[in-house]
Design a protein around this motif. Structure first.
Motif, mmCIF file in Angstrom:
data_model
loop_
_atom_site.group_PDB
_atom_site.id
_atom_site.type_symbol
_atom_site.label_atom_id
_atom_site.label_comp_id
_atom_site.label_asym_id
_atom_site.label_seq_id
_atom_site.Cartn_x
_atom_site.Cartn_y
_atom_site.Cartn_z
ATOM 1 N N LYS A 2 55.675 32.270 50.448
ATOM 2 C CA LYS A 2 54.741 31.165 50.376
ATOM 3 C C LYS A 2 55.182 30.067 51.333
ATOM 4 O O LYS A 2 56.350 29.705 51.369
ATOM 5 C CB LYS A 2 54.689 30.627 48.945
ATOM 6 C CG LYS A 2 53.532 29.683 48.697
ATOM 7 C CD LYS A 2 53.455 29.290 47.245
ATOM 8 C CE LYS A 2 52.783 30.400 46.479
ATOM 9 N NZ LYS A 2 52.341 29.989 45.154
ATOM 10 N N HIS A 28 48.112 37.317 55.891
ATOM 11 C CA HIS A 28 48.217 36.504 54.680
ATOM 12 C C HIS A 28 47.452 37.173 53.543
ATOM 13 O O HIS A 28 46.569 38.002 53.785
ATOM 14 C CB HIS A 28 47.660 35.099 54.928
ATOM 15 C CG HIS A 28 46.198 35.104 55.241
ATOM 16 N ND1 HIS A 28 45.715 35.398 56.493
ATOM 17 C CD2 HIS A 28 45.128 34.884 54.461
ATOM 18 C CE1 HIS A 28 44.398 35.352 56.471
ATOM 19 N NE2 HIS A 28 44.002 35.048 55.252
ATOM 20 N N GLU A 35 48.722 25.558 50.628
ATOM 21 C CA GLU A 35 49.682 26.664 50.590
ATOM 22 C C GLU A 35 49.052 27.983 51.007
ATOM 23 O O GLU A 35 47.867 28.199 50.845
ATOM 24 C CB GLU A 35 50.326 26.780 49.210
ATOM 25 C CG GLU A 35 49.384 26.943 48.062
ATOM 26 C CD GLU A 35 50.078 26.842 46.721
ATOM 27 O OE1 GLU A 35 50.055 27.846 45.996
ATOM 28 O OE2 GLU A 35 50.623 25.779 46.410
ATOM 29 N N ASN A 37 50.069 32.290 51.111
ATOM 30 C CA ASN A 37 50.964 33.427 50.868
ATOM 31 C C ASN A 37 50.859 34.333 52.081
ATOM 32 O O ASN A 37 49.772 34.816 52.413
ATOM 33 C CB ASN A 37 50.549 34.203 49.620
ATOM 34 C CG ASN A 37 50.938 33.500 48.350
ATOM 35 O OD1 ASN A 37 51.785 32.617 48.354
ATOM 36 N ND2 ASN A 37 50.315 33.873 47.254
#
Length: 186
Positions: A2, A28, A35, A37
């Motif tokens: 993250k 991703h 944010e 990931n």
């Protein structure tokens, strides 16, 4: 992994981040406000390249844990004020603590220390900005706006609006209408 991105507070920001990740070949899984990931190994070189590309759009990668927490608090507030349709069923302090897995007192103290304002004042400022948008759009009346923004009454909304802006919502709306009329006369 993250990664956290400062100033990523709208849908357009999410699109910019998505495009920049694609341009760098960074895969991703999820992009949320503030944010992302990522599935691609995040090397120091990729970190620097992404940092440079995001800076062009006023976005920045964050590494400091306290800065990350502050940004996450802001993102939860922006999401709640600008994008949530349903009112909270619990107190905001409980909601924020559960959402971010931190003690609310710690977060409130850190936020005040770093931002120079309280979480409550930050929320109010965002709510008033949202009310201004809704007044400018002219699609809802003040009662509907108060309901949408989860105010207990129109009087509460009006009092808070005046306290923050120095204007009543009605006067704010009149100013906008006058400006539009003046532009049409040109």
């Amino acid at each position: 992994m993250k990664i956290y991105i400062k100033n990523m507070v709208c849908i357009r920001c999410k699109m910019v981040v998505k495009e920049e990740l694609a341009a760098l070949g960074i895969e991703h899984t999820i992009i949320e406000l503030g944010e992302v990931n990522i599935a691609t190994p995040f090397t120091a070189e990729l970190h620097e390249r992404l940092k440079e590309r995001l800076a062009k759009f006023g976005l920045e990668l964050m590494d400091d844990k306290k800065s990350v927490l502050i940004q996450r608090i802001k993102n939860v507030i922006v999401e709640m004020v600008h994008y949530a349709d349903e009112p909270l069923v619990v107190n905001f302090s409980v909601y924020l603590s559960e959402k971010l897995n931190h003690d609310y007192t710690y977060m409130a103290n850190l936020f005040s220390e770093v931002q120079g304002t309280t979480i409550e004042k930050f929320i109010i400022a965002h709510k008033i900005e949202r009310v201004k948008e809704l007044l400018v759009y002219n699609e809802l009346n003040l009662t509907e706006i108060a309901y949408l923004m989860h105010y207990s009454s129109v009087a509460h909304l009006s009092a808070q609006f005046k306290k923050v802006t120095g204007l009543t919502p009605s006067y704010f709306k009149q100013m906008k209408d006058k400006r539009r009329n003046m532009l049409e006369d040109m």
